[in-house]
Design an enzyme around this catalytic site. Structure first.
Site, mmCIF file in Angstrom:
data_model
loop_
_atom_site.group_PDB
_atom_site.id
_atom_site.type_symbol
_atom_site.label_atom_id
_atom_site.label_comp_id
_atom_site.label_asym_id
_atom_site.label_seq_id
_atom_site.Cartn_x
_atom_site.Cartn_y
_atom_site.Cartn_z
ATOM 1 N N HIS A 145 0.808 -1.218 0.000
ATOM 2 C CA HIS A 145 0.000 0.000 0.000
ATOM 3 C C HIS A 145 0.842 1.270 0.000
ATOM 4 C CE1 HIS A 145 -3.764 -2.191 0.802
ATOM 5 N NE2 HIS A 145 -3.005 -2.986 1.551
ATOM 6 N N ALA A 177 -8.117 -4.252 8.745
ATOM 7 C CA ALA A 177 -7.895 -2.810 8.867
ATOM 8 C C ALA A 177 -8.627 -2.010 7.791
ATOM 9 C CB ALA A 177 -6.398 -2.510 8.806
ATOM 10 N N GLN A 178 -9.428 -2.697 6.971
ATOM 11 C CA GLN A 178 -10.233 -2.001 5.967
ATOM 12 C C GLN A 178 -11.472 -1.420 6.649
ATOM 13 O OE1 GLN A 178 -9.391 -2.247 2.492
ATOM 14 N NE2 GLN A 178 -7.780 -3.785 2.633
ATOM 15 N N HIS A 229 -9.917 -11.497 2.783
ATOM 16 C CA HIS A 229 -10.872 -10.746 3.612
ATOM 17 C C HIS A 229 -12.235 -11.411 3.480
ATOM 18 C CE1 HIS A 229 -8.337 -7.418 4.986
ATOM 19 N NE2 HIS A 229 -7.738 -7.510 3.805
ATOM 20 N N ASN A 255 -4.399 -14.654 7.338
ATOM 21 C CA ASN A 255 -4.897 -13.387 7.875
ATOM 22 C C ASN A 255 -6.173 -12.956 7.162
ATOM 23 O OD1 ASN A 255 -2.698 -12.295 9.857
ATOM 24 N ND2 ASN A 255 -1.589 -13.151 8.117
ATOM 25 N N ARG A 262 -12.321 -29.553 11.836
ATOM 26 C CA ARG A 262 -13.669 -29.879 11.355
ATOM 27 C C ARG A 262 -14.179 -28.863 10.341
ATOM 28 N NH1 ARG A 262 -14.266 -31.436 16.834
ATOM 29 N NH2 ARG A 262 -15.081 -29.393 17.397
ATOM 30 N N ASP A 318 2.604 -6.265 2.220
ATOM 31 C CA ASP A 318 1.374 -5.603 2.677
ATOM 32 C C ASP A 318 1.727 -4.349 3.473
ATOM 33 O OD1 ASP A 318 -1.320 -5.102 3.001
ATOM 34 O OD2 ASP A 318 -1.631 -6.578 4.591
ATOM 35 N N LEU A 329 -4.333 -5.631 13.521
ATOM 36 C CA LEU A 329 -3.157 -5.396 12.687
ATOM 37 C C LEU A 329 -3.535 -4.568 11.466
ATOM 38 C CD1 LEU A 329 -1.418 -8.892 12.784
ATOM 39 C CD2 LEU A 329 -0.641 -6.798 13.897
ATOM 40 N N GLY A 389 -1.944 -3.785 8.205
ATOM 41 C CA GLY A 389 -0.850 -3.966 7.270
ATOM 42 C C GLY A 389 0.439 -4.212 8.039
#
Length: 376
Positions: free
Chosen positions: A59, A137-138, A190, A214, A222, A267, A300, A302
């Site tokens: 980013h 973190a979006q 995500h 992540n 399972r 990231d 977290l 990034g």
């Protein structure tokens, strides 16, 4: 013509000794023959020589972010990444307003080929087509359903789209993009998808997974989820090897399973290559302390990982050889994006790095020109 001599050359998952590398703007040859006359000699003094690193998910860095949507920000990122050995990166967006994302896309298209250091190799759309339950973190208020219409004018410049495959409209979007724009890597990320949903999405056109482990359900015996689907298929996946997003033992385990299907990424956000302090990501405040970037709620945000550090961490904590590790940061991401870089192969871009055993970058050449130099 230039020649790098006395280096330990890393190429095609192998270590080559006794070779020299010939190049101008493009790679000419790896050779053991006598050097050509009138050739500029570069003595690597026993250090490692490889293709430059390729970061397909980043980013920002050096105090700037892709979402700043300015030529100055893109140039700042480009310059700061030289010290990390990164010679190509994919400008990655955030889940913000559609207007903000479009401004960032327009800026990359307008200025991306004008940066003077690390090359911008297209765009990675990370959001807004994601699941609010795994937004990380979006910012969840800007999440929207997968929409082909507003993104269509930019698809020729997009390299990667990260999305949640279980959300409404995802199946139609994935099938349409994969059939019409095969150069785009469609990536699951995500996401709250189950194992079954993830496996179906691979049939639709998903061929990659974003920052494995992540922003997705944990791997459960399972409910294997996305991680189990990735392990059971031949899709590629990228991973943040900063020892914060992923434990060292996890790196070792996933290397055994995915091997040459694993891409190293950073990231990184704007605090990359910067000191600890307060920054922002996607309009949200981020605190960076001791190489860990978090939102106010502790999530977290990034990373501040440098790609040479990722290579060092992965090589140190897994059974992968250095040559195999370098492959994950060079050839594999370049191949996945259809780029003629990431390899010391005849006709490929002469994007070359020289580094020591600690993966400290000493020289960086881009298109055959020296762009970064540190004392050997």
């Amino acid at each position: 013509m230039k020649a790098i001599i006395n280096g330990i050359i890393i190429h095609d998952k192998k270590v080559l000794i006794g070779y020299h590398l010939l190049f101008d703007e493009k790679i000419i040859a790896l050779s053991q023959r006598d050097l050509p006359k009138k050739c500029e000699i570069i003595d690597a003094q026993g250090l490692y020589v490889s293709a430059g690193f390729v970061d397909m998910h980043i980013h920002g860095s050096g105090g700037s972010d892709v979402m700043d949507a300015t030529s100055e920000a893109l140039e700042s990122i480009s310059q700061s990444l030289l010290q990390t050995g990164t010679t190509s990166f994919v400008a990655t967006t955030m889940t913000m307003t559609q207007e903000d994302i479009v401004k960032a896309l327009d800026a990359v298209i307008a200025y991306g080929d004008k940066v003077t250091a690390t090359k911008i190799r297209g765009i990675h759309i990370e959001g807004p087509f994601i699941n609010p339950l795994k937004c990380g973190a979006q910012n969840p208020i800007y999440i929207e359903q997968a929409n082909f219409d507003w993104i269509e004018p930019y698809l020729s410049d997009i390299r990667v789209i990260t999305m949640a495959v279980e959300m409404p409209g995802a199946e139609e979007f994935i099938k349409k993009v994969s059939q019409t724009y095969p150069h785009i890597i469609l990536s699951i990320g995500h996401s709250e998808a189950s194992y079954e949903q993830a496996m179906k999405s691979f049939d639709w056109g998903i061929s990659h997974a974003t920052h494995l482990f992540n922003a997705m359900p944990p791997w459960h015996h399972r409910e294997p989820g996305i991680i189990g689907a990735v392990f059971e298929s031949d899709v590629t996946a990228d991973i943040i090897a900063d020892l914060i997003h992923t434990h060292s033992t996890t790196l070792n385990s996933v290397e055994k399973i995915k091997k040459d299907k694993l891409v190293l990424i950073t990231d990184a956000m704007r605090a990359g290559c910067m000191k600890s302090g307060h920054y922002d990501l996607g309009g949200q405040e981020v605190t960076v302390d001791n190489a860990k970037a978090t939102l106010k709620n502790g999530v977290l945000a990034g990373s501040v990982l440098r790609l040479n550090e990722a290579v060092k961490n992965f090589h140190t904590h897994t059974e992968a050889t250095l040559a195999q590790t370098v492959y994950s940061a060079t050839s594999l991401p370049a191949q996945r994006m259809g780029l003629q870089c990431g390899e010391l192969r005849e006709g490929y871009d002469a994007d070359i790095i020289i580094f020591d055993e600690k993966i400290t970058i000493k020289n960086v050449y881009i298109d055959g020109k020296l762009r970064y130099y540190s004392e050997f």
